[in-house]
Every structure is written in structure tokens, then in C-alpha cells.
Design a protein around this motif. Structure first.
Motif, PDB file in Angstrom:
ATOM      1  N   ILE A  13       0.970  -1.197  -0.082  1.00 19.11           N
ATOM      2  CA  ILE A  13       0.004   0.029  -0.103  1.00 19.11           C
ATOM      3  C   ILE A  13       0.901   1.167  -0.090  1.00 19.11           C
ATOM      4  O   ILE A  13       1.650   1.376   0.953  1.00 19.11           O
ATOM      5  CB  ILE A  13      -1.086  -0.018   1.310  1.00 19.11           C
ATOM      6  N   LYS A  14       0.897   1.694  -0.992  1.00 23.55           N
ATOM      7  CA  LYS A  14       1.652   3.145  -0.960  1.00 23.55           C
ATOM      8  C   LYS A  14       0.969   4.435  -1.585  1.00 23.55           C
ATOM      9  O   LYS A  14      -0.063   4.437  -1.925  1.00 23.55           O
ATOM     10  CB  LYS A  14       2.945   2.635  -2.370  1.00 23.55           C
ATOM     11  N   GLY A  15       1.541   5.505  -1.129  1.00 19.17           N
ATOM     12  CA  GLY A  15       0.811   6.733  -1.379  1.00 19.17           C
ATOM     13  C   GLY A  15       1.791   7.997  -1.138  1.00 19.17           C
ATOM     14  O   GLY A  15       2.823   7.693  -0.431  1.00 19.17           O
ATOM     15  N   ALA A  16       1.318   9.309  -1.848  1.00 24.75           N
ATOM     16  CA  ALA A  16       1.971  10.344  -1.527  1.00 24.75           C
ATOM     17  C   ALA A  16       0.904  11.423  -1.875  1.00 24.75           C
ATOM     18  O   ALA A  16       0.013  11.135  -2.604  1.00 24.75           O
ATOM     19  CB  ALA A  16       3.273  10.355  -2.408  1.00 24.75           C
ATOM     20  N   PRO A  17       1.335  12.735  -1.663  1.00 25.09           N
ATOM     21  CA  PRO A  17       0.521  13.846  -2.223  1.00 25.09           C
ATOM     22  C   PRO A  17       1.168  13.888  -3.623  1.00 25.09           C
ATOM     23  O   PRO A  17       2.265  13.711  -3.801  1.00 25.09           O
ATOM     24  CB  PRO A  17       1.300  15.118  -1.249  1.00 25.09           C
ATOM     25  N   VAL A  18       0.313  14.367  -4.385  1.00 28.59           N
ATOM     26  CA  VAL A  18       0.454  14.453  -5.845  1.00 28.59           C
ATOM     27  C   VAL A  18       0.187  15.884  -6.324  1.00 28.59           C
ATOM     28  O   VAL A  18      -0.740  16.587  -6.114  1.00 28.59           O
ATOM     29  CB  VAL A  18      -0.544  13.576  -6.646  1.00 28.59           C
ATOM     30  N   ASP A  19       1.261  16.308  -7.209  1.00 31.50           N
ATOM     31  CA  ASP A  19       1.068  17.663  -8.024  1.00 31.50           C
ATOM     32  C   ASP A  19       0.309  17.533  -9.071  1.00 31.50           C
ATOM     33  O   ASP A  19       0.818  16.635 -10.088  1.00 31.50           O
ATOM     34  CB  ASP A  19       2.737  18.200  -8.100  1.00 31.50           C
ATOM     35  N   LEU A  20      -0.688  17.925  -9.143  1.00 34.30           N
ATOM     36  CA  LEU A  20      -1.669  17.529 -10.296  1.00 34.30           C
ATOM     37  C   LEU A  20      -1.571  18.346 -11.567  1.00 34.30           C
ATOM     38  O   LEU A  20      -1.960  18.125 -12.624  1.00 34.30           O
ATOM     39  CB  LEU A  20      -3.263  17.769  -9.944  1.00 34.30           C
ATOM     40  N   ASP A  21      -0.701  19.543 -11.290  1.00 37.02           N
ATOM     41  CA  ASP A  21      -0.201  20.129 -12.439  1.00 37.02           C
ATOM     42  C   ASP A  21       0.904  19.475 -13.271  1.00 37.02           C
ATOM     43  O   ASP A  21       1.002  19.668 -14.430  1.00 37.02           O
ATOM     44  CB  ASP A  21       0.323  21.608 -12.001  1.00 37.02           C
ATOM     45  N   LYS A  22       1.638  18.935 -12.595  1.00 38.12           N
ATOM     46  CA  LYS A  22       2.859  18.014 -13.219  1.00 38.12           C
ATOM     47  C   LYS A  22       2.672  16.605 -13.384  1.00 38.12           C
ATOM     48  O   LYS A  22       3.323  16.070 -14.164  1.00 38.12           O
ATOM     49  CB  LYS A  22       3.940  18.218 -12.248  1.00 38.12           C
ATOM     50  N   GLY A  23       1.660  16.009 -12.656  1.00 41.04           N
ATOM     51  CA  GLY A  23       1.243  14.738 -12.902  1.00 41.04           C
ATOM     52  C   GLY A  23       2.187  13.837 -12.231  1.00 41.04           C
ATOM     53  O   GLY A  23       2.757  12.919 -12.748  1.00 41.04           O
ATOM     54  N   ASP A  24       2.930  14.400 -11.061  1.00 46.72           N
ATOM     55  CA  ASP A  24       3.966  13.600 -10.431  1.00 46.72           C
ATOM     56  C   ASP A  24       3.648  13.819  -9.025  1.00 46.72           C
ATOM     57  O   ASP A  24       2.955  14.509  -8.327  1.00 46.72           O
ATOM     58  CB  ASP A  24       5.377  14.172 -10.694  1.00 46.72           C
ATOM     59  N   LEU A  25       4.366  12.918  -8.184  1.00 47.67           N
ATOM     60  CA  LEU A  25       4.697  12.802  -6.446  1.00 47.67           C
ATOM     61  C   LEU A  25       4.976  14.036  -6.212  1.00 47.67           C
ATOM     62  O   LEU A  25       6.109  14.432  -6.790  1.00 47.67           O
ATOM     63  CB  LEU A  25       5.340  11.719  -6.138  1.00 47.67           C
ATOM     64  N   ALA A  26       4.429  14.760  -5.294  1.00 45.40           N
ATOM     65  CA  ALA A  26       5.023  16.010  -4.820  1.00 45.40           C
ATOM     66  C   ALA A  26       5.944  15.641  -3.520  1.00 45.40           C
ATOM     67  O   ALA A  26       6.823  16.659  -3.152  1.00 45.40           O
ATOM     68  CB  ALA A  26       3.691  16.934  -4.055  1.00 45.40           C
ATOM     69  N   GLN A  27       5.928  14.777  -2.903  1.00 41.72           N
ATOM     70  CA  GLN A  27       6.998  14.148  -1.736  1.00 41.72           C
ATOM     71  C   GLN A  27       7.166  12.507  -2.329  1.00 41.72           C
ATOM     72  O   GLN A  27       6.547  12.027  -3.001  1.00 41.72           O
ATOM     73  CB  GLN A  27       6.550  14.364  -0.449  1.00 41.72           C
ATOM     74  N   GLU A  28       8.527  12.211  -1.448  1.00 40.44           N
ATOM     75  CA  GLU A  28       8.492  10.729  -1.789  1.00 40.44           C
ATOM     76  C   GLU A  28       7.506  10.043  -1.202  1.00 40.44           C
ATOM     77  O   GLU A  28       7.188  10.230  -0.060  1.00 40.44           O
ATOM     78  CB  GLU A  28       9.885  10.637  -1.180  1.00 40.44           C
ATOM     79  N   ARG A  29       7.265   8.820  -1.970  1.00 49.17           N
ATOM     80  CA  ARG A  29       5.957   8.079  -1.408  1.00 49.17           C
ATOM     81  C   ARG A  29       6.449   7.232  -0.265  1.00 49.17           C
ATOM     82  O   ARG A  29       7.422   6.773   0.133  1.00 49.17           O
ATOM     83  CB  ARG A  29       5.471   7.378  -2.385  1.00 49.17           C
ATOM     84  N   CYS A  30       5.375   6.852   0.575  1.00 47.57           N
ATOM     85  CA  CYS A  30       5.356   5.912   1.899  1.00 47.57           C
ATOM     86  C   CYS A  30       4.782   4.631   1.637  1.00 47.57           C
ATOM     87  O   CYS A  30       3.635   4.846   0.798  1.00 47.57           O
ATOM     88  CB  CYS A  30       4.518   6.597   3.088  1.00 47.57           C
ATOM     89  N   LYS A  31       5.306   3.729   1.744  1.00 46.57           N
ATOM     90  CA  LYS A  31       4.901   2.310   1.585  1.00 46.57           C
ATOM     91  C   LYS A  31       4.907   1.426   2.717  1.00 46.57           C
ATOM     92  O   LYS A  31       5.795   1.268   3.426  1.00 46.57           O
ATOM     93  CB  LYS A  31       5.894   1.486   0.369  1.00 46.57           C
ATOM     94  N   VAL A  32       3.620   0.700   2.835  1.00 45.44           N
ATOM     95  CA  VAL A  32       3.830  -0.348   3.911  1.00 45.44           C
ATOM     96  C   VAL A  32       3.204  -1.456   3.431  1.00 45.44           C
ATOM     97  O   VAL A  32       2.808  -1.625   2.252  1.00 45.44           O
ATOM     98  CB  VAL A  32       2.677  -0.035   5.049  1.00 45.44           C
ATOM     99  N   LEU A  33       3.434  -2.786   3.715  1.00 41.72           N
ATOM    100  CA  LEU A  33       3.126  -3.941   3.322  1.00 41.72           C
ATOM    101  C   LEU A  33       1.750  -4.086   3.467  1.00 41.72           C
ATOM    102  O   LEU A  33       1.047  -3.917   4.359  1.00 41.72           O
ATOM    103  CB  LEU A  33       3.741  -5.194   4.146  1.00 41.72           C
ATOM    104  N   THR A  34       1.105  -4.705   2.550  1.00 41.62           N
ATOM    105  CA  THR A  34      -0.306  -5.286   2.518  1.00 41.62           C
ATOM    106  C   THR A  34      -0.582  -6.319   3.397  1.00 41.62           C
ATOM    107  O   THR A  34       0.414  -7.421   3.449  1.00 41.62           O
ATOM    108  CB  THR A  34      -0.878  -5.571   0.894  1.00 41.62           C
ATOM    109  N   PRO A  35      -1.468  -6.139   4.391  1.00 41.85           N
ATOM    110  CA  PRO A  35      -1.533  -7.397   5.265  1.00 41.85           C
ATOM    111  C   PRO A  35      -2.040  -8.860   4.744  1.00 41.85           C
ATOM    112  O   PRO A  35      -2.679  -8.614   3.686  1.00 41.85           O
ATOM    113  CB  PRO A  35      -2.543  -6.703   6.313  1.00 41.85           C
ATOM    114  N   HIS A  36      -1.672  -9.631   5.388  1.00 39.97           N
ATOM    115  CA  HIS A  36      -2.245 -11.077   4.971  1.00 39.97           C
ATOM    116  C   HIS A  36      -2.957 -11.765   6.074  1.00 39.97           C
ATOM    117  O   HIS A  36      -2.019 -11.800   7.095  1.00 39.97           O
ATOM    118  CB  HIS A  36      -1.161 -11.927   4.173  1.00 39.97           C
ATOM    119  N   PRO A  37      -3.995 -11.886   5.994  1.00 36.82           N
ATOM    120  CA  PRO A  37      -4.864 -11.760   5.194  1.00 36.82           C
ATOM    121  C   PRO A  37      -5.271 -10.377   4.770  1.00 36.82           C
ATOM    122  O   PRO A  37      -5.301  -9.578   5.781  1.00 36.82           O
ATOM    123  CB  PRO A  37      -6.338 -12.384   5.194  1.00 36.82           C
TER     124      PRO A  37
END
Length: 249
Positions: A13-37
Motif C-alpha cells: 500500500i503506497k501513497g503520497a501527495p500528488v502535484d496535479l499540474d505536473k502529474g507527479d508525486l510532490a513528496q517521496e512516497r510512503c509504502k507499507v506491506l499489504t496485510p495477509h489476509p
């Protein structure tokens, strides 16, 4: 303008703020592992962890690996826990995020929307098919730039199996396949999809898009142009934010 995007996958599961004018991440993304189940509560906790990492307090766009109707109801859950089926995803995530406005979109559709606006599909008319190769195979179908949602073409039958069981990135890893061997499976899948939809352009997304030179040379006999995604593995995050911004208007 910045909007937060979260991409929920079978492994992360990964996410970040997005600069919608550039279509790119505004900051380096944060990622955590998807839980199982990967249950609704477990995944919602992971999403909250990613959003809280940035102290975000505005609209949030989320991708989900399955069919979503009415922007909220989960209809399929091939690579997450089956308890997701019939879940009201928008309500679940909004409540877990303290009432923030939430938009939920199919994961491949989100990646496709981003690629059509900012990446390999920009200004392309005709029939364009984005295929994401990861835990499964996601698909986003466009006709003259308009999305046909929830196509889920990774579940087409190929040699008696769901295509994604044979040709996804996970299938390559699980079978310890060489790039050439895996490319032959992808080739067979692309030929099947081309027979059904006759696209003008295939965009190959997911993590393998970073390594296109390792397998695209082995793809033969496909009439459509084939290119790697330009936004690569950030396309889902960007597309989720784009959808959230659209619904926030």
C-alpha cells in the motif's frame, strides 16, 4: 494543486501527495506491506498509516484491485480477502481517516487515467489498452480518451486458467521464469487481447515497466504499438489523486 493518492496492491500500500499540474508525486512516497489476509479492516489500517505519515487532512483518492461500482461498492476481490465483496469502500476508508472525503477507483483504471493525461497515452486517439503486470494483471480500456471502467481483462481465460495466473509478474516470480520464458506467456496473452479489442496501442504498466528492455524484444506478431508506461509504478497514485480532485469539484 495537491491531492493525496493511495495505491492499494496485493503486496503493498503506497501513497503520497500528488502535484496535479505536473502529474507527479510532490513528496517521496510512503509504502507499507499489504496485510495477509488482506481484510477490509487490515487494509484500512494500512491506508491510515500511509496517510498519517504525511499528516494529510484533505481529499484522498484510493485505488482498489477489483471491480468498483457506484464509486464505492466492491464487486470482486481476486488478490485480496474475499470479505471485501459487497463492502462499502468509500464509507470504510472515510471513517478510518477521520471523515476525510474519499474517492475509490479500480487500480488499473487509475493508472490508465494517469498515463492518458501525463504519460504514454497522452494525445492518443483510437483504442488504447493499459495493462498492469503485478500481483495480477489489471487493465484500463480507452476509446478516444474515454475510459471504459472495470474491464478486469487479467481474468480472461488463457490455456484453461485466469490469464494473470500465467502471465502476471507474480507468476514470473513464483515460477522463477526467465524474462524470455515469461515474455512468451505475455505474448500469448497480448495476442488474445488483441484479437478481442484490436487496440491501436498497448501500454505496459506495473513494476515491470521499469525493465521493459528485458522482455519487450521477445514480443512478436502483435500489430498494435507496444510501449512501457512512463509513470511506471507511480501511475496508480497519480490517477487516484486525479479522480479525487475530479470528485472534489
Amino acid at each position: 494543486m495537491q491531492i493525496f493518492g493511495v495505491d492499494i496492491g496485493g503486496s503493498g500500500i503506497k501513497g503520497a501527495p500528488v502535484d496535479l499540474d505536473k502529474g507527479d508525486l510532490a513528496q517521496e512516497r510512503c509504502k507499507v506491506l499489504t496485510p495477509h489476509p488482506a481484510t477490509p479492516d487490515g487494509v484500512a489500517d494500512g491506508v491510515k498509516q500511509v496517510v498519517d505519515h504525511f499528516g494529510w487532512s484533505g481529499p484522498v483518492g484510493l485505488t482498489f484491485p477489483g471491480v468498483i461500482t457506484d464509486g464505492t461498492h466492491i464487486r470482486t476481490a481476486a488478490n485480496v480477502d474475499k470479505s471485501w465483496i459487497d463492502t462499502d469502500a468509500r464509507t470504510l476508508f472515510s471513517e478510518r481517516l477521520g471523515g476525510l472525503p474519499v474517492t475509490v477507483v479500480n487500480d488499473a483504471d487509475a493508472a490508465g487515467v494517469a498515463e492518458m493525461e501525463f504519460g504514454a497515452g497522452r494525445d492518443r486517439k483510437g483504442v488504447v489498452l493499459l495493462l498492469t503486470f503485478g500481483t495480477g494483471i489489471g487493465s484500463a480500456l480507452f476509446a478516444d480518451g474515454e475510459l471504459v471502467p472495470n474491464t478486469e481483462l487479467g481474468h480472461l481465460e488463457l490455456d484453461g486458467h485466469d490469464a494473470e495466473k500465467k502471465a502476471s509478474s507474480k507468476a514470473k516470480e513464483d515460477g522463477d521464469l526467465s524474462w524470455e520464458h515469461w515474455a512468451h506467456r505475455v505474448n500469448k496473452y497480448l495476442a488474445h487481447v488483441e484479437m478481442l479489442f484490436s487496440p491501436d496501442l498497448f501500454i505496459i504498466g506495473g513494476g515491470v515497466s521499469r525493465k521493459a528492455e528485458k522482455f519487450l524484444p521477445y514480443i512478436e506478431g502483435i500489430k498494435a504499438e507496444i510501449v512501457p508506461a512512463q509513470l511506471q509504478n507511480n501511475a496508480g497514485i497519480v490517477g487516484a489523486a486525479m479522480r479525487a480532485a475530479h470528485h472534489a469539484k
